[in-house]
Design a protein around this motif. Structure first.
Motif, PDB file in Angstrom:
ATOM      1  N   SER A  33     117.854  16.106  44.672  1.00 43.88           N
ATOM      2  CA  SER A  33     118.435  16.395  45.977  1.00 43.88           C
ATOM      3  C   SER A  33     117.815  17.690  46.520  1.00 43.88           C
ATOM      4  O   SER A  33     116.939  18.286  45.889  1.00 43.88           O
ATOM      5  CB  SER A  33     119.955  16.544  45.864  1.00 43.88           C
ATOM      6  OG  SER A  33     120.275  17.696  45.077  1.00 43.88           O
TER       7      SER A  33
ATOM      8  N   LYS B  15     120.752  14.237  49.971  1.00 43.13           N
ATOM      9  CA  LYS B  15     120.763  13.440  48.755  1.00 43.13           C
ATOM     10  C   LYS B  15     119.374  12.857  48.497  1.00 43.13           C
ATOM     11  O   LYS B  15     118.548  12.769  49.413  1.00 43.13           O
ATOM     12  CB  LYS B  15     121.793  12.321  48.867  1.00 43.13           C
ATOM     13  CG  LYS B  15     123.228  12.814  48.849  1.00 43.13           C
ATOM     14  CD  LYS B  15     124.202  11.646  48.786  1.00 43.13           C
ATOM     15  CE  LYS B  15     125.640  12.134  48.623  1.00 43.13           C
ATOM     16  NZ  LYS B  15     126.594  11.008  48.511  1.00 43.13           N
ATOM     17  N   PRO B  16     119.093  12.425  47.258  1.00 49.06           N
ATOM     18  CA  PRO B  16     117.771  11.856  46.966  1.00 49.06           C
ATOM     19  C   PRO B  16     117.402  10.677  47.860  1.00 49.06           C
ATOM     20  O   PRO B  16     116.218  10.421  48.083  1.00 49.06           O
ATOM     21  CB  PRO B  16     117.888  11.436  45.492  1.00 49.06           C
ATOM     22  CG  PRO B  16     118.896  12.385  44.923  1.00 49.06           C
ATOM     23  CD  PRO B  16     119.894  12.588  46.026  1.00 49.06           C
TER      24      PRO B  16
ATOM     25  N   SER C 280     118.960  21.320  49.012  1.00 50.39           N
ATOM     26  CA  SER C 280     120.018  22.057  49.696  1.00 50.39           C
ATOM     27  C   SER C 280     119.418  23.238  50.435  1.00 50.39           C
ATOM     28  O   SER C 280     118.414  23.814  50.008  1.00 50.39           O
ATOM     29  CB  SER C 280     121.086  22.540  48.704  1.00 50.39           C
ATOM     30  OG  SER C 280     120.504  23.314  47.667  1.00 50.39           O
TER      31      SER C 280
END
Length: 368
Positions: A215, A352-353, A217
């Protein structure tokens, strides 16, 4: 050197690349708006003006619809949307600075265009550390040729960047806007790498660092930036001209008096960004004639709105279709007045991935 002094600080590591980059060699012909549409400008026909324009801090549109300025005759007047440009130098630098590029980092640049940003990156890093991608094969080949004439040979690829990327990178900088963030970008980003992009339909500039679980951020930066939407084909799909015409000429199913003055939404960047997060996909038109303001809104689901008023008087609002678009705009303005600001700017970002992107600030959150 004058352009470098305008768009960089004297201590910036990007000052020398700007000073060394001959922008005029990369943008030899471009489009300018005229009363009867876009008109092509040929730098070699007026070299003094060519240099003035090339070394000003402004965006130069190089393609409109399917027609690149390099291929246009003097009497052609394309009417489509811009599909390629040389982004204003200060914004190129802003995006690269947000990437926090180290001397040994590899860079994946999405949105080659005329190659100006790639030229800057090559001067900063060396061409072996730079890979650039664009969906338009002509842009890639023209940039390869012109950069080659300058002695620079980065890797240039013709790819749809919303799909798989050609390689892996420590930094990815996109000078096209996307929504959602393609999952392939996170796959191509090396662990601990940094992504810099903008969200289509907004002026939101996002920076995000890749986490160990795949992921990413980061945050919505306080800076504002806007780019053309990433596209998979040669041109953009048709807009909502017919529905905007309906909004202009028809009475609405609901006719009310608005609470706030008519605003040109597209020029109110934070307002427009918050609206597009909460109600994505609205197209806007605005005009002011003899003090009377008219704002039109349309959405692909068939919703539309028209607000008209003299100056800052309370507007008459017509709305039709399944949703009330002006009400959605007023809800954003309610939030602004009640809280003193809009939470979208400065929000935390979680990607998210699979590319699903979430924004959060205080008690407010949204999924893009």
């Amino acid at each position: 050197m004058a352009l470098a002094e305008r768009v960089t600080h004297r201590a910036s590591r990007w000052r020398a690349p700007v000073a060394r980059t001959p922008r005029h060699a990369l943008v030899q012909r471009w489009w300018e708006r005229s009363p009867d549409g876009w008109s092509v400008q040929d730098g070699m026909a007026d070299e003094e003006r060519w240099l003035d324009v090339a070394y000003s801090d402004q965006t130069l549109v190089t393609s409109v619809g399917l027609l690149h300025a390099d291929h246009a005759t003097g009497d052609e007047r394309p009417t489509g949307r811009p599909t390629s440009s040389s982004t204003l130098p200060s914004l190129n630098i802003q995006m690269l600075q947000h990437a926090r590029i180290g001397d040994k980092d590899t860079l994946g640049h999405i949105g080659t265009g005329p190659g100006y940003g790639d030229c800057l990156a090559c001067h900063r890093l060396g061409d072996k550390q730079v890979t650039s991608m664009d969906v338009d094969p002509y842009l890639v080949e023209a940039a390869r040729e012109r950069l080659g004439e300058l002695g620079l040979h980065p890797t240039l690829e013709t790819v749809d960047a919303t799909g798989e990327l050609p390689g892996s990178f420590d930094r990815i900088v996109a000078t096209v806007a996307v929504r959602p963030i393609p999952a392939s970008w996170l796959v191509a980003l090396n662990p601990g790498g940094r992504l810099v992009t903008t969200i289509a339909g907004t002026s939101l500039l996002i920076t995000a660092d890749k986490n160990e679980d795949g992921s990413a951020s980061g945050r919505v930066e306080w800076d504002r930036a806007g780019f053309m939407h990433a596209r998979s084909g040669a041109d953009y799909p048709p807009g909502l001209a017919e529905l905007l015409a309906t909004a202009r000429d028809h009475d609405g199913e609901d006719i009310t008096t608005g609470r706030y003055p008519v605003v040109q939404v597209t020029e109110a960047w934070d307002l427009a960004s918050m609206l597009d997060v909460t109600t994505p996909g609205i197209e806007h038109e605005f005009e002011e004639v003899d003090g009377f303001r008219t704002a039109l809104m349309a959405h692909a689901d068939g919703s539309w709105a028209r607000a008209t008023a003299h100056g800052t008087d309370s507007p008459t609002v017509h709305q039709g279709g399944p949703r009330r678009l002006w009400d959605a705009l007023d809800a954003v303005r309610d939030h602004w007045l009640a809280n003193g600001e809009l939470p979208v700017r400065g929000a935390r970002v979680f990607v998210k991935p699979n590319g699903s992107t979430y924004l959060a600030r205080g008690s407010w959150s949204a999924k893009l």
